[in-house]
Design a protein around this motif. Structure first.
Motif, PDB file in Angstrom:
ATOM      1  N   ARG A  87       0.812  -1.220   0.000  1.00  0.00           N
ATOM      2  CA  ARG A  87       0.000   0.000   0.000  1.00  0.00           C
ATOM      3  C   ARG A  87       0.846   1.272   0.000  1.00  0.00           C
ATOM      4  NH1 ARG A  87      -3.533  -3.176   4.097  1.00  0.00           N
ATOM      5  NH2 ARG A  87      -4.928  -4.270   2.656  1.00  0.00           N
ATOM      6  N   ASP A  88       2.133   1.128   0.243  1.00  0.00           N
ATOM      7  CA  ASP A  88       3.003   2.292   0.161  1.00  0.00           C
ATOM      8  C   ASP A  88       3.123   2.796  -1.277  1.00  0.00           C
ATOM      9  OD1 ASP A  88       4.388  -0.175  -0.301  1.00  0.00           O
ATOM     10  OD2 ASP A  88       6.303   0.860  -0.070  1.00  0.00           O
ATOM     11  N   ARG A  89       2.693   2.011  -2.258  1.00  0.00           N
ATOM     12  CA  ARG A  89       2.680   2.470  -3.657  1.00  0.00           C
ATOM     13  C   ARG A  89       1.589   3.521  -3.877  1.00  0.00           C
ATOM     14  NH1 ARG A  89       3.518  -3.234  -4.490  1.00  0.00           N
ATOM     15  NH2 ARG A  89       1.271  -3.492  -4.756  1.00  0.00           N
ATOM     16  N   ASP A  90       0.574   3.529  -2.997  1.00  0.00           N
ATOM     17  CA  ASP A  90      -0.542   4.458  -3.148  1.00  0.00           C
ATOM     18  C   ASP A  90      -0.394   5.726  -2.329  1.00  0.00           C
ATOM     19  OD1 ASP A  90      -2.157   2.962  -4.982  1.00  0.00           O
ATOM     20  OD2 ASP A  90      -2.576   1.585  -3.338  1.00  0.00           O
ATOM     21  N   GLY A  91       0.540   5.740  -1.382  1.00  0.00           N
ATOM     22  CA  GLY A  91       0.720   6.930  -0.560  1.00  0.00           C
ATOM     23  C   GLY A  91       2.029   6.885   0.199  1.00  0.00           C
ATOM     24  N   ARG A  92       2.500   8.046   0.595  1.00  0.00           N
ATOM     25  CA  ARG A  92       3.729   8.142   1.381  1.00  0.00           C
ATOM     26  C   ARG A  92       3.394   7.883   2.837  1.00  0.00           C
ATOM     27  NH1 ARG A  92       6.737  13.483   2.901  1.00  0.00           N
ATOM     28  NH2 ARG A  92       8.431  12.612   4.114  1.00  0.00           N
ATOM     29  N   LEU A  93       4.124   6.961   3.457  1.00  0.00           N
ATOM     30  CA  LEU A  93       3.873   6.598   4.852  1.00  0.00           C
ATOM     31  C   LEU A  93       4.773   7.408   5.781  1.00  0.00           C
ATOM     32  CD1 LEU A  93       3.630   2.727   4.424  1.00  0.00           C
ATOM     33  CD2 LEU A  93       1.761   4.376   4.602  1.00  0.00           C
ATOM     34  N   LEU A  94       4.170   7.906   6.845  1.00  0.00           N
ATOM     35  CA  LEU A  94       4.902   8.701   7.835  1.00  0.00           C
ATOM     36  C   LEU A  94       4.744   8.079   9.211  1.00  0.00           C
ATOM     37  CD1 LEU A  94       3.461  12.220   6.881  1.00  0.00           C
ATOM     38  CD2 LEU A  94       5.625  11.243   6.086  1.00  0.00           C
ATOM     39  N   LEU A  95       5.844   7.873   9.906  1.00  0.00           N
ATOM     40  CA  LEU A  95       5.784   7.486  11.318  1.00  0.00           C
ATOM     41  C   LEU A  95       5.599   8.785  12.085  1.00  0.00           C
ATOM     42  CD1 LEU A  95       6.034   5.333  13.535  1.00  0.00           C
ATOM     43  CD2 LEU A  95       8.502   5.769  13.530  1.00  0.00           C
ATOM     44  N   ALA A  96       4.367   9.063  12.493  1.00  0.00           N
ATOM     45  CA  ALA A  96       4.063  10.360  13.093  1.00  0.00           C
ATOM     46  C   ALA A  96       2.873  10.247  14.022  1.00  0.00           C
ATOM     47  CB  ALA A  96       3.769  11.387  11.991  1.00  0.00           C
ATOM     48  N   ASP A  97       2.853  11.140  14.994  1.00  0.00           N
ATOM     49  CA  ASP A  97       1.768  11.272  15.967  1.00  0.00           C
ATOM     50  C   ASP A  97       0.797  12.330  15.460  1.00  0.00           C
ATOM     51  OD1 ASP A  97       0.183  11.674  18.191  1.00  0.00           O
ATOM     52  OD2 ASP A  97       1.853  11.987  19.566  1.00  0.00           O
ATOM     53  N   VAL A  98      -0.492  12.023  15.443  1.00  0.00           N
ATOM     54  CA  VAL A  98      -1.457  13.024  14.978  1.00  0.00           C
ATOM     55  C   VAL A  98      -1.521  14.229  15.911  1.00  0.00           C
ATOM     56  CG1 VAL A  98      -2.856  11.359  13.705  1.00  0.00           C
ATOM     57  CG2 VAL A  98      -3.470  11.947  16.056  1.00  0.00           C
ATOM     58  N   ALA A  99      -0.902  14.146  17.075  1.00  0.00           N
ATOM     59  CA  ALA A  99      -0.856  15.285  17.994  1.00  0.00           C
ATOM     60  C   ALA A  99       0.177  16.316  17.568  1.00  0.00           C
ATOM     61  CB  ALA A  99      -0.552  14.815  19.413  1.00  0.00           C
ATOM     62  N   ALA A 100       1.096  15.923  16.668  1.00  0.00           N
ATOM     63  CA  ALA A 100       2.158  16.832  16.217  1.00  0.00           C
ATOM     64  C   ALA A 100       2.596  16.402  14.823  1.00  0.00           C
ATOM     65  CB  ALA A 100       3.335  16.809  17.190  1.00  0.00           C
ATOM     66  N   LEU A 101       1.771  16.715  13.847  1.00  0.00           N
ATOM     67  CA  LEU A 101       2.040  16.276  12.478  1.00  0.00           C
ATOM     68  C   LEU A 101       3.164  17.095  11.843  1.00  0.00           C
ATOM     69  CD1 LEU A 101      -1.667  15.848  11.397  1.00  0.00           C
ATOM     70  CD2 LEU A 101       0.039  14.010  11.517  1.00  0.00           C
ATOM     71  N   PRO A 102       4.056  16.441  11.100  1.00  0.00           N
ATOM     72  CA  PRO A 102       5.162  17.155  10.438  1.00  0.00           C
ATOM     73  C   PRO A 102       4.699  17.769   9.114  1.00  0.00           C
ATOM     74  CG  PRO A 102       5.355  14.813  10.004  1.00  0.00           C
ATOM     75  CD  PRO A 102       4.148  14.990  10.902  1.00  0.00           C
ATOM     76  N   LEU A 103       3.629  18.568   9.176  1.00  0.00           N
ATOM     77  CA  LEU A 103       3.033  19.152   7.979  1.00  0.00           C
ATOM     78  C   LEU A 103       2.799  20.642   8.193  1.00  0.00           C
ATOM     79  CD1 LEU A 103       0.320  16.398   7.345  1.00  0.00           C
ATOM     80  CD2 LEU A 103       2.512  16.637   6.149  1.00  0.00           C
ATOM     81  N   ARG A 104       2.868  21.397   7.100  1.00  0.00           N
ATOM     82  CA  ARG A 104       2.634  22.834   7.168  1.00  0.00           C
ATOM     83  C   ARG A 104       1.155  23.126   7.429  1.00  0.00           C
ATOM     84  NH1 ARG A 104       4.808  22.298   2.364  1.00  0.00           N
ATOM     85  NH2 ARG A 104       3.021  23.306   1.358  1.00  0.00           N
TER      86      ARG A 104
END
Length: 199
Positions: A87-104
């Motif tokens: 399923r990583d072919r369909d999206g980029r996987l991030l090891l991340a906490d939804v409490a502090a997302l590494p997104l702008r």
């Protein structure tokens, strides 16, 4: 890492390898819920708490090759299971906490969250973080492939008025976190709350 995170990681790590085989018939329910987000070609979407990535394929189909699909999860074993399933072919996987997302801020058009709300240690704060990364007018879909009563029965517990996903509890929680609840469905075969990012 808090005890809350440790408990969630332990719970899902123990189940990651066999998660998809426990619920093999959920695919159509995921696809139907994703369709209700009304994503468009080129949209940017996050599967928050993506687990083994069961929503990534329908999300990719919805946004097409020009769109961006991200899957974030706190548990490495769940992301590893997503990779094993391809399923990583369909999206980029991030090891991340939804409490502090590494997104702008305001960098996404939508968030899809299957089974996530019950595992949030601080629901209001965590839903505010999801609102932070979605543009005003963007959408949030809180989903579960079975309804609240069916899930409680599966888990051998009773449904209580305090259930966070009950509409009288969820609506003000969302409103205080930057979201407006626009649609609420709680049936035996699915739970889906659709929200719009205020702004």
């Amino acid at each position: 890492m808090s005890d809350d995170h440790t408990h969630v990681q332990e719970f899902f790590t123990a189940r990651a390898a066999h998660w998809d085989t426990r619920f093999p018939d959920d695919g159509p329910a995921y696809a139907a819920a994703v369709a209700e987000l009304r994503l468009r070609e080129g949209d940017r979407v996050l599967d928050a708490g993506c687990g083994t990535g069961r929503a990534l394929t329908p999300l990719r189909s919805a946004v097409g090759p020009s769109g961006v699909v991200l899957g974030a999860d706190l548990t490495p074993a769940m992301l590893e299971a997503a990779v094993r399933a391809g399923r990583d072919r369909d999206g980029r996987l991030l090891l991340a906490d939804v409490a502090a997302l590494p997104l702008r801020p305001e960098s996404l058009d939508a968030v899809f969250a299957a089974g996530l709300v019950a595992h949030l240690p601080h629901p209001a704060k965590n839903l505010r973080e999801l609102a932070r990364v979605v543009r005003p007018g963007g959408t949030l879909g809180l989903f579960h492939p079975i309804g609240r009563a069916a899930l409680a029965a599966r888990q051998g517990r009773r449904l209580t008025p305090e259930d966070l996903r009950a509409e009288p509890n969820l609506r003000p929680l969302l409103a205080g976190s930057g979201w407006r609840l626009t649609s609420y469905v709680d049936e035996d075969d699915r739970f889906l709350a659709l929200c719009v990012r205020e702004g």
